[in-house]
Scaffold this motif. Structure first.
Motif, mmCIF file in Angstrom:
data_model
loop_
_atom_site.group_PDB
_atom_site.id
_atom_site.type_symbol
_atom_site.label_atom_id
_atom_site.label_comp_id
_atom_site.label_asym_id
_atom_site.label_seq_id
_atom_site.Cartn_x
_atom_site.Cartn_y
_atom_site.Cartn_z
ATOM 1 N N UNK A 256 112.072 -31.328 73.296
ATOM 2 C CA UNK A 256 110.973 -31.512 72.813
ATOM 3 C C UNK A 256 111.135 -32.050 71.467
ATOM 4 N N UNK A 257 111.698 -31.571 70.698
ATOM 5 C CA UNK A 257 111.995 -32.104 69.288
ATOM 6 C C UNK A 257 112.435 -33.472 69.211
ATOM 7 N N UNK A 258 113.367 -33.753 70.050
ATOM 8 C CA UNK A 258 114.278 -35.222 70.446
ATOM 9 C C UNK A 258 113.046 -36.245 70.638
ATOM 10 N N UNK A 259 112.296 -35.559 71.741
ATOM 11 C CA UNK A 259 111.413 -36.696 72.461
ATOM 12 C C UNK A 259 110.257 -36.930 71.254
ATOM 13 N N UNK A 260 109.879 -36.024 70.657
ATOM 14 C CA UNK A 260 108.714 -36.024 69.603
ATOM 15 C C UNK A 260 109.210 -36.878 68.289
ATOM 16 N N UNK A 261 110.592 -36.917 67.976
ATOM 17 C CA UNK A 261 111.228 -37.523 66.808
ATOM 18 C C UNK A 261 111.286 -38.907 67.200
ATOM 19 N N UNK A 262 111.671 -39.229 68.667
ATOM 20 C CA UNK A 262 111.617 -40.586 69.252
ATOM 21 C C UNK A 262 110.257 -41.210 69.057
ATOM 22 N N UNK A 263 109.292 -40.443 69.532
ATOM 23 C CA UNK A 263 108.079 -41.116 69.478
ATOM 24 C C UNK A 263 107.510 -41.281 68.062
ATOM 25 N N UNK A 264 107.799 -40.475 67.008
ATOM 26 C CA UNK A 264 107.689 -40.688 65.613
ATOM 27 C C UNK A 264 108.301 -41.955 65.236
ATOM 28 N N UNK A 265 109.619 -42.208 65.440
ATOM 29 C CA UNK A 265 110.149 -43.357 65.101
ATOM 30 C C UNK A 265 109.506 -44.609 65.597
ATOM 31 N N UNK A 266 109.249 -44.619 66.939
ATOM 32 C CA UNK A 266 108.436 -45.729 67.451
ATOM 33 C C UNK A 266 107.121 -46.075 66.616
ATOM 34 N N UNK A 267 106.685 -44.907 66.350
ATOM 35 C CA UNK A 267 105.151 -45.116 65.946
ATOM 36 C C UNK A 267 105.313 -45.796 64.206
ATOM 37 N N UNK A 268 106.455 -45.139 63.846
ATOM 38 C CA UNK A 268 106.709 -45.482 62.261
ATOM 39 C C UNK A 268 107.174 -47.011 62.395
ATOM 40 N N UNK A 269 107.766 -47.591 63.369
ATOM 41 C CA UNK A 269 108.158 -49.052 63.429
ATOM 42 C C UNK A 269 107.012 -49.712 63.586
ATOM 43 N N UNK A 270 106.257 -49.287 64.572
ATOM 44 C CA UNK A 270 104.900 -50.009 64.917
ATOM 45 C C UNK A 270 103.932 -49.952 63.848
ATOM 46 N N UNK A 271 103.809 -49.053 63.078
ATOM 47 C CA UNK A 271 103.162 -48.810 61.903
ATOM 48 C C UNK A 271 103.557 -50.054 60.804
ATOM 49 N N UNK A 272 104.861 -50.075 60.456
ATOM 50 C CA UNK A 272 105.532 -51.015 59.452
ATOM 51 C C UNK A 272 104.984 -52.326 60.080
ATOM 52 N N UNK A 273 105.002 -52.537 61.154
ATOM 53 C CA UNK A 273 104.697 -54.047 62.087
ATOM 54 C C UNK A 273 103.343 -54.217 61.716
#
Length: 232
Positions: free
Chosen positions: A107-124
């Protein structure tokens, strides 16, 4: 010693029955031997009694030690059984915790992946908002852009999701009767709930209805009134 005692008795009997003359010294020896035999017999009986008592005591101790040994063996078995049961419980709990750790790690890996995706989307989104704000500032300066100048195109991946509403017009004014809530968030810089409230209270005949209908606070309206329009 028993034969001597019997011999002494026989001598005394012979003397009595036969009337034989026996010397006093022999008689005294026979009596002494008889007394010695009696004493020895008493001693032997006492020793026998003592030995019997010792045997009885040993038997009682043997029974006592046997009972204690059985009790100790029962206690040992109980302890071993409890230890085995506790070990089994600990092993089961350890297995359960290991499975839980694996699950949480996944679950932590999945959440970390979602966080990275959200972070990239936020930067965009930040980059997109900065570009829109820069464009609006340039349009606000007279002569900064010629009427034929158009806004820079963005790659499809950088474009925010749209509900199908029209994009901001070339003049830089946003029609709040037509723009999507997402476009208003990006272009006007207002919170999402405020943008959705503007959409839900459409249509507006004049811009002042945004305040009259309690859609926007006066302060927020004053900040965006020069960048919005309600024209059909």
């Amino acid at each position: 010693m028993k034969p001597q005692w019997m011999a002494a008795v026989a001598v005394i009997g012979a003397v009595s029955m036969g009337g034989c003359v026996v010397s006093n010294s022999k008689y005294q020896d026979a009596v002494a031997e008889t007394e010695a035999a009696k004493t020895e017999l008493a001693t032997t009986r006492a020793q026998k009694s003592a030995l019997e008592q010792q045997v009885k005591t040993l038997k009682e101790l043997n029974v006592k030690f046997g009972n204690e040994a059985q009790a100790a063996n029962d206690e040992l078995e109980r302890i071993q059984h409890g230890r085995d049961k506790e070990r089994s419980s600990i092993d089961a709990r350890t297995k359960e915790l290991e499975d839980r750790v694996k699950q949480l790690t996944t679950q932590n890996r999945a959440i970390r992946g979602e966080y990275e995706d959200a972070k990239r989307h936020n930067e965009t989104l930040k980059s997109l908002v900065a570009r829109y704000q820069k464009e609006l500032k340039e349009r606000a300066v007279p002569g900064a852009l010629s009427p034929s100048t158009t806004a820079p195109s963005l790659p499809p991946a950088a474009m925010p999701p749209s509900s199908g509403a029209a994009t901001p017009p070339a003049s830089g004014m946003m029609n709040v009767n037509k723009a999507s809530a997402g476009d208003m968030v990006l272009v006007l810089g207002i919170p999402k709930d405020v943008a959705e409230r503007i959409v839900s209270n459409r249509p507006y005949k004049v811009k002042g209805e945004l305040v009259a209908k309690n859609v926007l606070p006066k302060e927020t309206f004053d900040m965006i009134r020069e960048r919005i329009t309600v024209s059909p």
